[in-house]
Design a protein around this motif. Structure first.
Motif, mmCIF file in Angstrom:
data_model
loop_
_atom_site.group_PDB
_atom_site.id
_atom_site.type_symbol
_atom_site.label_atom_id
_atom_site.label_comp_id
_atom_site.label_asym_id
_atom_site.label_seq_id
_atom_site.Cartn_x
_atom_site.Cartn_y
_atom_site.Cartn_z
ATOM 1 N N VAL A 7 0.834 -1.198 0.000
ATOM 2 C CA VAL A 7 0.000 0.000 0.000
ATOM 3 C C VAL A 7 0.871 1.252 0.000
ATOM 4 O O VAL A 7 0.601 2.212 -0.711
ATOM 5 C CB VAL A 7 -0.941 0.013 1.225
ATOM 6 N N LYS A 8 1.947 1.224 0.796
ATOM 7 C CA LYS A 8 2.774 2.419 0.917
ATOM 8 C C LYS A 8 4.194 2.030 1.306
ATOM 9 O O LYS A 8 4.400 1.114 2.094
ATOM 10 C CB LYS A 8 2.188 3.353 1.981
ATOM 11 N N ILE A 9 5.146 2.737 0.744
ATOM 12 C CA ILE A 9 6.547 2.633 1.145
ATOM 13 C C ILE A 9 6.989 4.066 1.450
ATOM 14 O O ILE A 9 7.309 4.829 0.539
ATOM 15 C CB ILE A 9 7.416 1.998 0.043
ATOM 16 N N GLY B 91 1.646 -0.793 -4.778
ATOM 17 C CA GLY B 91 0.699 -1.429 -5.684
ATOM 18 C C GLY B 91 1.067 -2.861 -6.050
ATOM 19 O O GLY B 91 0.235 -3.597 -6.557
ATOM 20 N N ASP B 92 2.319 -3.267 -5.778
ATOM 21 C CA ASP B 92 2.742 -4.639 -6.087
ATOM 22 C C ASP B 92 2.059 -5.647 -5.168
ATOM 23 O O ASP B 92 1.831 -5.373 -3.988
ATOM 24 C CB ASP B 92 4.263 -4.810 -5.901
ATOM 25 N N SER B 93 1.772 -6.825 -5.716
ATOM 26 C CA SER B 93 1.338 -7.955 -4.904
ATOM 27 C C SER B 93 2.580 -8.706 -4.465
ATOM 28 O O SER B 93 3.523 -8.869 -5.242
ATOM 29 C CB SER B 93 0.433 -8.895 -5.703
ATOM 30 N N VAL B 94 2.601 -9.143 -3.205
ATOM 31 C CA VAL B 94 3.766 -9.851 -2.678
ATOM 32 C C VAL B 94 3.338 -11.197 -2.108
ATOM 33 O O VAL B 94 2.187 -11.393 -1.729
ATOM 34 C CB VAL B 94 4.499 -9.020 -1.604
ATOM 35 N N ASN B 95 4.302 -12.107 -2.063
ATOM 36 C CA ASN B 95 4.080 -13.448 -1.529
ATOM 37 C C ASN B 95 4.604 -13.548 -0.107
ATOM 38 O O ASN B 95 5.393 -12.716 0.337
ATOM 39 C CB ASN B 95 4.794 -14.483 -2.408
#
Length: 172
Positions: free
Chosen positions: A109-111, A153-157
């Protein structure tokens, strides 16, 4: 109270409990959930019209749980005030790793940091949303941001490296 889920630390405060309705904050964000517990450790949670189920297995000391959901298992530790104080006193035992890793699948969501930034112990370096809840990932020691491996916005595992840290901080 402080709750540790894998490498993630969340600050949780119970605001109000009325029957099954629980109002609480997680890292300062307020939630209202309907929680039903069964005697066998099964837990049903309703939040924003969605249902979540989990199995809670409590350790002998009552401060640690294994939480099983449909697709994942998590080790959860409740850190009481005394344990938090002892942990801060023994900082060398709780060293910051040189990376931030996602303990569960989710979406960045945010960095709020960039490469080269100095971050102090307790600073948030990433916010991940999983199951409609946002989690703040914080550093436990002063360090620099060495590299950011994901974008907002990236999806992470689960177990995916998010941020690399430089722990070689020289105090002036």
């Amino acid at each position: 109270m402080e709750v540790r889920i894998g490498n993630r630390i969340a600050e949780i405060e119970l605001i109000e409990k009325d029957g099954n309705i629980v109002r609480l904050t997680i890292d300062g964000i307020e939630y209202e959930v309907d929680v039903t517990m069964a005697e066998n450790g099964a837990c049903s949670i309703l939040h924003d019209g969605k249902s979540y189920n989990a199995e809670l297995i409590r350790s002998d000391n009552g401060k640690n749980y294994k939480v099983n959901t449909l697709f994942s298992s998590y080790n959860v530790d409740i850190v009481d005030t005394k344990a938090k104080y002892l942990r801060l006193r023994k900082k060398e035992d709780e060293r910051q790793e040189d990376k931030i890793v996602s303990p569960m699948p989710g979406k960045i969501v945010k960095i709020p940091v960039k490469v080269g930034d100095f971050v102090a112990a307790g600073d948030t370096v990433a916010v991940i949303e999983a199951m409609k809840m946002q989690s703040n990932y914080k550093v436990t020691s002063d360090c620099y941001i060495k590299d950011i491996l994901v974008n907002e916005g990236d999806s992470v595992n689960s177990d995916q490296q998010l941020i690399l840290l430089d722990l070689n901080v020289v105090n002036a």
